[in-house]
Design a protein around this motif. Structure first.
Motif, PDB file in Angstrom:
ATOM      1  N   LYS A 173      19.735  35.719  55.964  1.00 22.61           N
ATOM      2  CA  LYS A 173      20.237  34.458  55.099  1.00 22.61           C
ATOM      3  C   LYS A 173      21.134  34.959  54.097  1.00 22.61           C
ATOM      4  CE  LYS A 173      18.384  30.290  53.320  1.00 22.61           C
ATOM      5  NZ  LYS A 173      16.976  29.503  53.091  1.00 22.61           N
ATOM      6  N   LEU A 174      22.431  34.130  54.007  1.00 23.24           N
ATOM      7  CA  LEU A 174      23.362  34.558  53.011  1.00 23.24           C
ATOM      8  C   LEU A 174      23.320  33.458  51.978  1.00 23.24           C
ATOM      9  CD1 LEU A 174      26.462  35.574  55.441  1.00 23.24           C
ATOM     10  CD2 LEU A 174      24.701  37.035  54.016  1.00 23.24           C
ATOM     11  N   ALA A 175      23.442  33.857  50.604  1.00 21.25           N
ATOM     12  CA  ALA A 175      23.655  33.313  49.501  1.00 21.25           C
ATOM     13  C   ALA A 175      24.841  33.102  48.873  1.00 21.25           C
ATOM     14  CB  ALA A 175      22.435  33.568  48.476  1.00 21.25           C
ATOM     15  N   PRO A 176      25.451  31.981  48.103  1.00 20.28           N
ATOM     16  CA  PRO A 176      26.453  32.195  47.256  1.00 20.28           C
ATOM     17  C   PRO A 176      26.671  33.352  46.421  1.00 20.28           C
ATOM     18  CG  PRO A 176      25.382  29.935  47.281  1.00 20.28           C
ATOM     19  CD  PRO A 176      24.464  30.887  47.855  1.00 20.28           C
ATOM     20  N   LEU A 177      27.791  33.480  45.741  1.00 23.77           N
ATOM     21  CA  LEU A 177      27.988  34.828  44.935  1.00 23.77           C
ATOM     22  C   LEU A 177      27.626  34.294  43.465  1.00 23.77           C
ATOM     23  CD1 LEU A 177      31.267  35.774  46.249  1.00 23.77           C
ATOM     24  CD2 LEU A 177      29.335  36.777  47.019  1.00 23.77           C
ATOM     25  N   ALA A 178      27.194  35.334  42.851  1.00 22.01           N
ATOM     26  CA  ALA A 178      26.898  35.151  41.293  1.00 22.01           C
ATOM     27  C   ALA A 178      28.319  35.167  40.601  1.00 22.01           C
ATOM     28  CB  ALA A 178      26.151  36.079  40.963  1.00 22.01           C
ATOM     29  N   ALA A 179      28.231  35.094  39.221  1.00 21.06           N
ATOM     30  CA  ALA A 179      29.531  34.850  38.734  1.00 21.06           C
ATOM     31  C   ALA A 179      30.415  36.217  38.478  1.00 21.06           C
ATOM     32  CB  ALA A 179      29.213  34.272  37.177  1.00 21.06           C
ATOM     33  N   ASP A 180      29.577  37.381  38.475  1.00 14.99           N
ATOM     34  CA  ASP A 180      30.281  38.655  38.424  1.00 14.99           C
ATOM     35  C   ASP A 180      30.963  38.909  39.585  1.00 14.99           C
ATOM     36  OD1 ASP A 180      27.537  38.835  39.182  1.00 14.99           O
ATOM     37  OD2 ASP A 180      27.351  40.809  38.626  1.00 14.99           O
ATOM     38  N   GLU A 181      29.957  38.499  40.749  1.00 14.48           N
ATOM     39  CA  GLU A 181      30.561  38.875  42.263  1.00 14.48           C
ATOM     40  C   GLU A 181      31.641  38.199  42.552  1.00 14.48           C
ATOM     41  OE1 GLU A 181      26.218  40.052  44.150  1.00 14.48           O
ATOM     42  OE2 GLU A 181      26.658  37.832  44.018  1.00 14.48           O
ATOM     43  N   THR A 182      31.872  36.979  41.812  1.00 12.94           N
ATOM     44  CA  THR A 182      33.032  35.963  42.240  1.00 12.94           C
ATOM     45  C   THR A 182      34.225  36.637  41.743  1.00 12.94           C
ATOM     46  OG1 THR A 182      31.830  33.870  42.382  1.00 12.94           O
ATOM     47  CG2 THR A 182      34.189  33.696  41.743  1.00 12.94           C
ATOM     48  N   ARG A 183      34.080  37.213  40.466  1.00 15.55           N
ATOM     49  CA  ARG A 183      35.502  38.077  40.054  1.00 15.55           C
ATOM     50  C   ARG A 183      35.311  39.196  40.801  1.00 15.55           C
ATOM     51  NH1 ARG A 183      37.572  39.484  35.194  1.00 15.55           N
ATOM     52  NH2 ARG A 183      36.350  38.146  33.957  1.00 15.55           N
ATOM     53  N   SER A 184      34.594  39.903  41.423  1.00 14.37           N
ATOM     54  CA  SER A 184      34.903  40.929  42.417  1.00 14.37           C
ATOM     55  C   SER A 184      35.302  40.542  43.576  1.00 14.37           C
ATOM     56  CB  SER A 184      33.568  41.873  42.361  1.00 14.37           C
ATOM     57  OG  SER A 184      33.035  42.309  41.332  1.00 14.37           O
ATOM     58  N   TYR A 185      34.821  39.274  44.021  1.00 14.29           N
ATOM     59  CA  TYR A 185      35.399  38.655  45.473  1.00 14.29           C
ATOM     60  C   TYR A 185      37.100  38.535  45.354  1.00 14.29           C
ATOM     61  CZ  TYR A 185      35.852  35.334  49.138  1.00 14.29           C
ATOM     62  OH  TYR A 185      36.558  34.581  50.079  1.00 14.29           O
ATOM     63  N   VAL A 186      37.335  37.912  44.066  1.00 11.54           N
ATOM     64  CA  VAL A 186      38.732  37.427  44.041  1.00 11.54           C
ATOM     65  C   VAL A 186      39.584  38.565  43.935  1.00 11.54           C
ATOM     66  CG1 VAL A 186      40.293  36.286  42.282  1.00 11.54           C
ATOM     67  CG2 VAL A 186      38.149  35.230  42.966  1.00 11.54           C
ATOM     68  N   GLU A 187      39.011  39.714  43.131  1.00 10.99           N
ATOM     69  CA  GLU A 187      39.849  40.902  42.998  1.00 10.99           C
ATOM     70  C   GLU A 187      40.019  41.821  44.317  1.00 10.99           C
ATOM     71  OE1 GLU A 187      38.080  42.680  39.540  1.00 10.99           O
ATOM     72  OE2 GLU A 187      39.074  41.630  38.271  1.00 10.99           O
ATOM     73  N   HIS A 188      38.884  41.569  45.015  1.00  7.74           N
ATOM     74  CA  HIS A 188      38.893  42.564  46.333  1.00  7.74           C
ATOM     75  C   HIS A 188      39.978  41.808  47.216  1.00  7.74           C
ATOM     76  CE1 HIS A 188      37.274  44.093  50.216  1.00  7.74           C
ATOM     77  NE2 HIS A 188      37.453  42.742  50.595  1.00  7.74           N
ATOM     78  N   ARG A 189      39.923  40.453  47.358  1.00  5.56           N
ATOM     79  CA  ARG A 189      40.968  39.746  48.360  1.00  5.56           C
ATOM     80  C   ARG A 189      42.162  40.120  47.963  1.00  5.56           C
ATOM     81  NH1 ARG A 189      38.273  36.279  52.247  1.00  5.56           N
ATOM     82  NH2 ARG A 189      40.449  35.745  52.677  1.00  5.56           N
ATOM     83  N   LEU A 190      42.526  40.027  46.340  1.00  8.22           N
ATOM     84  CA  LEU A 190      43.894  40.338  45.917  1.00  8.22           C
ATOM     85  C   LEU A 190      44.297  41.735  46.435  1.00  8.22           C
ATOM     86  CD1 LEU A 190      43.542  38.642  42.389  1.00  8.22           C
ATOM     87  CD2 LEU A 190      45.170  37.967  44.471  1.00  8.22           C
ATOM     88  N   ARG A 191      43.457  42.742  46.235  1.00  6.00           N
ATOM     89  CA  ARG A 191      43.780  44.151  46.540  1.00  6.00           C
ATOM     90  C   ARG A 191      44.138  44.318  48.219  1.00  6.00           C
ATOM     91  NH1 ARG A 191      39.576  45.595  42.870  1.00  6.00           N
ATOM     92  NH2 ARG A 191      38.084  45.562  44.596  1.00  6.00           N
ATOM     93  N   ILE A 192      43.315  43.630  49.027  1.00  4.51           N
ATOM     94  CA  ILE A 192      43.729  43.712  50.384  1.00  4.51           C
ATOM     95  C   ILE A 192      45.143  42.924  50.535  1.00  4.51           C
ATOM     96  CG2 ILE A 192      43.033  42.964  52.570  1.00  4.51           C
ATOM     97  CD1 ILE A 192      41.278  45.081  51.277  1.00  4.51           C
ATOM     98  N   ALA A 193      45.315  41.967  49.806  1.00  4.45           N
ATOM     99  CA  ALA A 193      46.799  41.303  49.917  1.00  4.45           C
ATOM    100  C   ALA A 193      48.057  42.034  49.264  1.00  4.45           C
ATOM    101  CB  ALA A 193      46.457  39.943  49.331  1.00  4.45           C
ATOM    102  N   GLY A 194      47.690  43.176  48.658  1.00  2.14           N
ATOM    103  CA  GLY A 194      48.765  44.106  48.216  1.00  2.14           C
ATOM    104  C   GLY A 194      48.898  44.054  46.693  1.00  2.14           C
ATOM    105  N   TRP A 195      47.927  43.402  46.029  1.00  3.32           N
ATOM    106  CA  TRP A 195      47.745  43.391  44.399  1.00  3.32           C
ATOM    107  C   TRP A 195      47.731  45.105  44.015  1.00  3.32           C
ATOM    108  CZ3 TRP A 195      42.915  43.182  41.535  1.00  3.32           C
ATOM    109  CH2 TRP A 195      43.067  43.113  40.142  1.00  3.32           C
ATOM    110  N   LEU A 196      48.636  45.069  43.146  1.00  2.00           N
ATOM    111  CA  LEU A 196      48.724  46.545  42.501  1.00  2.00           C
ATOM    112  C   LEU A 196      48.228  46.912  40.991  1.00  2.00           C
ATOM    113  CD1 LEU A 196      52.230  47.598  43.611  1.00  2.00           C
ATOM    114  CD2 LEU A 196      49.993  48.013  44.855  1.00  2.00           C
ATOM    115  N   GLY A 197      47.485  45.719  40.600  1.00  2.78           N
ATOM    116  CA  GLY A 197      46.944  45.655  39.274  1.00  2.78           C
ATOM    117  C   GLY A 197      47.651  44.741  38.360  1.00  2.78           C
TER     118      GLY A 197
END
Length: 439
Positions: A190-214
């Motif tokens: 059973k999967l649950a939604p992300l907590a606030a700190d995980e939402t930040r990590s989720y957004v940054e993770h997807r940006l990195r995969i998309a080529g974000w360099l910082g």
């Protein structure tokens, strides 16, 4: 588009279930290990019943399943069914036809399943049947699926069934005598939604995969607003973050601000997630009618296709692997997709050359409203809603759309590169990379 502006190589918040973008917090990493263990034993072990992956809409069930199946693709024959509103006879006909090209497409195909499983086992391959939108299953087919892994010795060893479904399916499952020899449910995730700190990590993770360099792209205040409007639901995060990037790009903001998030949420007609969740819990008025989405595609004012939107995804493009194939040089091979939930429909550009335009504005992800007209090259897609009377009208996918009035035709499996029937998404598992039909 905003890619060059934010120095990204690809769209970071596409709605497609691309395993490269799968974000693994602690709970999802554990779920991935458990699912790998349940599937990785191969044909020598008892499967232990159906595997249930549940959670609210958009929480990440499909991308988890796709990620795991991608890791096992060399030793699994994978059949994905994304539109499960089918009869038991249609189900057996579809899966046996996919496993054995010469299998008869009839209700008698149920008797051929064990032969198909034995043939795959001889090749050292485990057969994995992955059903998405499992909450839409009829009770007869659901009971058949629960019995399927234990119907014989070869099925116990060579077949695994994964049900990805909203939590509403759990209520239906209570009607069955789970745990007896015939009706089994094994691993439950059973999967649950992300907590606030995980939402930040989720957004940054997807940006990195998309080529974000910082460097900051989403400000701290913006991420607070993302959590407020999405409740940590990944699909909602993707939709809102993409719309906010476009809003920031249009305003020449190098960093997405809280104002950009609120503006994007207003454009999507979203309310704060907690208010939305509370409104979902409140009982609907007795007179309220559910609405069903309908799409009409025109070419130079001639209607070339019409269909109701089922829950799930419909891919559109020039390639014959799409659910709706549009034969036009102005349409990209994989042009866009329509994503429909019980509440709304969204259209998403899949990095097409000519894009999507709504009201003279190019969009990457757009929540559809009654009367919207979406320009795709020389074709125009019109979205309407009407009260639902009875079940949605059955559609025959894939469709081939030409440029003449009345030119939409249903394709049989021989007309598709992948042998798709409209029920089957893919077999065997797709190679690593984007899957244009994932959830």
């Amino acid at each position: 588009m905003y890619l060059d502006f934010f120095k990204l190589q690809q769209l970071p918040f596409r709605l497609t279930a691309d395993p490269r973008f799968h974000y693994e917090n602690m709970d999802r990493a554990e779920a991935k290990r458990d699912l790998l263990a349940a599937l990785g034993a191969g044909t020598s072990a008892d499967g232990g019943g159906c595997i249930l992956v549940s959670g609210e809409a958009g929480v990440g069930k499909t991308i988890l399943v796709h990620d795991v199946l991608g890791l096992l693709q060399d030793r699994c024959a994978v059949i994905r069914i994304s539109q499960p509103e089918i009869s038991v006879a249609e189900f057996y006909a579809a899966i046996t036809a996919e496993l054995e090209n010469d299998a008869p497409a009839s209700s008698a195909a149920a008797a051929n399943l064990e032969t198909c499983l034995a043939n795959q086992a001889a090749l050292g391959r485990l057969v994995v049947l992955a059903l998405d939108n499992g909450e839409a299953l009829g009770e007869e087919l659901l009971e058949e699926l629960l019995r399927l892994p234990g119907r014989s010795g070869i099925a116990r060893r060579s077949l695994r069934v994964i049900l990805a479904a909203r939590t509403t399916l759990e209520g239906t499952l209570r009607k069955f005598r789970l745990g007896d020899q015939q009706t089994q449910l094994g691993l439950r995730i059973k999967l649950a939604p992300l907590a606030a700190d995980e939402t930040r990590s989720y957004v940054e993770h997807r940006l990195r995969i998309a080529g974000w360099l910082g460097g900051a792209i989403f400000g701290d205040d913006a991420l607070v607003e993302v959590q407020r409007f999405t409740g940590g639901v990944p699909r909602l995060i993707n939709t809102l973050a993409d719309a906010a990037l476009m809003a920031a790009f249009n305003r020449s903001h190098s960093v997405v601000t809280a104002s950009d998030i609120r503006g994007a949420a207003k454009q999507l007609q979203w309310v704060e997630f907690n208010a939305h969740a509370q409104s979902n819990v409140a009982p609907a008025p007795i007179a309220a009618e559910s609405l069903i989405g309908h799409v009409r595609i025109e070419h130079k004012k001639n209607v070339v296709a019409e269909f109701d939107l089922p829950i799930g995804k419909i891919a559109l493009g020039r390639s014959s692997s799409n659910d709706v194939r549009i034969d036009s040089r102005y349409i990209s091979r994989n042009h866009c997709q329509l994503v429909t939930t019980a509440q709304y429909s969204v259209i998403e550009d899949l990095q097409s050359q000519n894009g999507l335009t709504v009201a003279a504005r190019r969009v990457s992800v757009h929540r559809l409203h009654h009367g919207d007209r979406v320009q795709m090259g020389e074709h125009v897609l019109t979205y309407t809603q009407s009260p639902q009377v009875g079940p949605p009208r059955a559609n025959s996918f894939p469709l081939s759309v030409g440029s003449e009035s009345g030119a939409a035709v249903a394709l049989d499996s021989s007309a598709s590169d992948t042998g798709q029937t409209g029920l089957i998404v893919s077999v065997p598992a797709a190679a690593n990379g984007a899957d244009p039909k994932g959830d």
